[in-house]
Design an enzyme around this catalytic site. Structure first.
Site, short mmCIF file in Angstrom:
data_model
loop_
_atom_site.label_atom_id
_atom_site.label_comp_id
_atom_site.label_asym_id
_atom_site.label_seq_id
_atom_site.Cartn_x
_atom_site.Cartn_y
_atom_site.Cartn_z
N ASP A 295 0.85 -1.18 0.00
CA ASP A 295 0.00 0.00 0.00
C ASP A 295 0.90 1.25 0.00
OD1 ASP A 295 -3.28 0.42 1.48
OD2 ASP A 295 -2.14 1.75 0.18
N GLU A 495 -10.90 6.49 4.03
CA GLU A 495 -9.90 5.88 4.92
C GLU A 495 -10.02 6.41 6.36
OE1 GLU A 495 -6.65 5.91 1.35
OE2 GLU A 495 -6.05 4.94 3.20
C1 GLC Z 1 -4.42 4.17 -0.13
C2 GLC Z 1 -5.31 2.97 0.15
C3 GLC Z 1 -5.33 1.96 -0.96
C4 GLC Z 1 -5.07 2.64 -2.29
C5 GLC Z 1 -3.67 3.21 -2.27
C6 GLC Z 1 -3.35 3.99 -3.55
O1 GLC Z 1 -3.80 4.58 1.06
O2 GLC Z 1 -5.10 2.27 1.37
O3 GLC Z 1 -6.62 1.33 -0.92
O4 GLC Z 1 -5.18 1.69 -3.35
O5 GLC Z 1 -3.45 4.06 -1.15
O6 GLC Z 1 -4.15 5.13 -3.64
#
Ligand code: GLC
Length: 602
Positions: A295, A495
């Site tokens: 991530d 988030e």
């Molecule tokens: C974010 C998320 C993830 C996403 C990634 C790229 O923090 O946790 O779901 O795909 O970063 O944006």
């Protein structure tokens, strides 16, 4: 012992046996992969393991300079020129062209979060978020929605969507509850597979209308203590496997080509450093042959020292690392490359671990046909936001609506009603209708994207020409109504910004509904939310109440049902709490206001 862990041993045996047989075989490309790998330098191999955010690159030529395997646009990383489909297509093509200037011309994979349609670009169709799709309980519809999403993503030259999220959210206080289909593992598995099939086609291959899917976030992201985002999932292995692993087992069997690792921890160990779960379980036991991507800057959370982050995550089984930072910033992608090269030289990361990671990445690139060309069909670009695509999203909205109350059968409303008052700012706010991950990472209130239809706009075009529709955002002008539609709900979030201790309908919203009720006229409450909310007196003050979740751009999907062209079909994808004391309201028998699966039909 919970009923889940009682069946676990049997379940695991079936799972392991079934999957290794069923998983799509990407190794068919391994001859070509091995031949290419044998020509690659260590720099070129490590470059393939880097996914840099476009904002970390000062110039697209750095893709060639560092042999980067992937570039992403994080939630707020947009093309410099703007956010139209053409802006994105030109932007992405620029990066893809740079990759083909490298010695071995290994094609680039560009990735974005397309989590409810191609939610990054202006004019794209925005679908209901996963919790709404969960309320449809309709795998075929989810497959159709994701096929349209894949076409719109591919129409901008992008061939990788960080979707589906196959979290099994256990606690409504989690800000990402709406990214999960349900708190029921079986439904998450079934709808997650449908999403993967929609995105990748029946088999990941060279169909230019499909994209690489990415099941996320492995493992247990939806089970953290108190629903704290990126927190700690505390449970025994039997529960972890029974509650959170099946969606990944199903995804592997369905041929998902990539899986994203979770920020969260399991019993205090960061997932990004958990070799047992990343390598032994996912790659070994379940036979996952695609690649694991981190991530956003997630490896940075493992230890204070970045080089240790690199060592522990790569040795745990991570294959590609999502790095938002460039030269001049801490933990940047150039530093990653240098650290990993040093770790190999120091014998701390084995060459065969690098080769395994690059093999997995190249397998997928070959499987997708990228080496044979990756031009974008202009027809796909033209079709972005098309009526045909919007019709699919409109059906998703219709089927996602859950009728929680309908006293005196006030619904469906008559088109010929004389005076209809629509109250609540959310009624004419596309941003609230779409929720987070819309144009911007956090989403935003207001008219966020062209081509959408707010609920108010949909009502105005649905009622008869003789009907008087009056909009009262603050609910101060309700007099003379024959019926009142009150639209309330959550402002957009994503988030951790959506984490809350009390997922309650605000007092302002409850007061608005109370004012409408005081008129003595029928009150139809429509709720835009990413999760069940504690309703307080809103339920008793409403004649009818509809959970509309975060429906996206197609507001007419709501009026289709509100005015009776279609019946209510949706049912709760998770139980609805009556009070905060009932949270987390688990499907496994917790007290609640409405149980999992509840939904009135009219
Ligand atoms: C974010 C998320 C993830 C996403 C990634 C790229 O923090 O946790 O779901 O795909 O970063 O944006």
């Amino acid at each position: 012992m919970s009923k889940i862990s009682a069946i676990y041993p049997v379940f695991a045996t079936i799972l392991a046996a079934g999957l290794s047989a069923g998983a799509q075989d990407f190794s068919q490309n391994d001859g070509k992969v091995a031949a290419l790998l044998s020509q690659m330098t260590l720099d070129e191999k490590i470059g393939q393991m880097v996914q840099a955010d476009c904002m970390a690159l000062t110039n697209a030529s750095e893709v060639a300079t560092y042999d980067l395997g992937s570039v992403l646009s994080g939630g707020n990383s947009d093309p410099a020129a703007g956010n139209t489909a053409q802006d994105w297509l030109d932007w992405v093509n620029g990066y893809k062209a740079e990759a083909l200037k490298t010695r071995l011309k290994i094609p680039l994979l560009y990735g974005v979060d397309a989590v409810h349609g191609h939610n990054n670009i202006l004019g794209a169709v925005i679908f209901p978020h996963h919790i709404g799709l969960g309320a449809t309980h309709d795998p075929d519809l989810v497959r159709q929605a994701e096929r349209v999403t894949a076409q719109e993503v591919a129409g901008t030259g992008i061939r990788w969507a960080f979707d589906p999220c196959v979290a099994v959210p256990q606690d409504e206080r989690w800000g990402r509850t709406y990214e999960g289909y349900s708190d029921d593992t079986r439904w998450v598995s079934e709808l997650g597979v449908a999403a993967i099939q929609g995105l990748q086609g029946s088999q990941l291959g060279a169909d230019p209308q499909t994209v690489l899917a990415c099941a996320k976030h492995y493992l247990g992201d939806g089970g953290t203590h108190n629903g704290v985002d990126q927190g700690n999932t505390e449970c025994d292995e039997a529960t972890l496997r029974a509650r959170f692993l099946p969606p990944y087992a199903a995804a592997v069997k369905a041929g998902v080509g990539s899986i994203m690792v979770s920020y969260s921890s399991w019993n205090g160990v960061k997932m990004h450093s958990n070799k047992y779960l990343l390598t032994d379980v996912l790659k070994g036991e379940l036979g996952f042959q695609g690649f694991l991507v981190s991530d956003w800057a997630a490896i940075d959370q493992i230890a204070p020292d970045y080089k240790e982050d690199v060592e522990r995550s790569i040795n745990a089984g991570l294959d590609m690392v999502m790095i938002p930072y460039g030269p001049g910033q801490k933990n940047n992608f150039v530093e990653f490359i240098q650290d990993l090269k040093s770790l190999v030289a120091e014998g701390k990361v084995a060459p065969n671990r690098i080769d395994d990671a690059v093999t997995r990445i190249l397998r997928i690139k070959f499987q997708m046909g990228l080496f044979d060309g990756d031009a974008t069909d202009p027809a796909l670009t033209q079709a972005i936001g098309s009526p045909e695509h919007r019709a699919v999203a409109r059906q998703c909205v219709r089927e996602s609506l859950v009728l929680l109350k309908n006293e005196g059968h006030v619904l469906p409303l008559s088109r010929k009603i004389g005076n209809l008052v629509v109250a609540g700012e959310a009624a004419d706010d596309l941003g609230m209708q779409c929720g987070g991950w819309t144009i911007d990472w956090q989403g935003k209130v207001g008219n966020v994207t062209p081509g959408g239809t707010t609920l108010l706009q949909a009502i105005k075009t649905t009622v008869s020409p003789d009907t008087q529709v009056r909009f009262s955002a603050d609910g101060s002008d309700l007099a003379g109504a024959d019926a009142i539609v009150v639209v309330v709900g959550e402002k957009p979030y994503a988030e951790m910004k959506g984490d809350t201790k009390k997922p309650d309908l605000t007092m302002d919203d409850q007061m608005l509904i109370a004012r409408a009720q005081a008129t003595g006229k029928p009150v139809v409450t429509i709720l835009f939310s990413g999760r069940p909310l504690v309703l307080g007196k809103a339920l008793q003050n409403s004649s009818a109440l509809v959970a509309a979740w975060l429906p996206g751009t197609e507001g007419e999907g709501i009026t289709d049902v509100l005015f009776g062209d279609y019946p209510f079909n949706g049912s709760l994808p998770r139980p609805w709490p009556k009070t905060d004391r009932q949270i987390p309201t688990l499907s496994s028998g917790g007290k609640c206001l409405f149980p999992d699966g509840f939904g009135l039909k009219n």
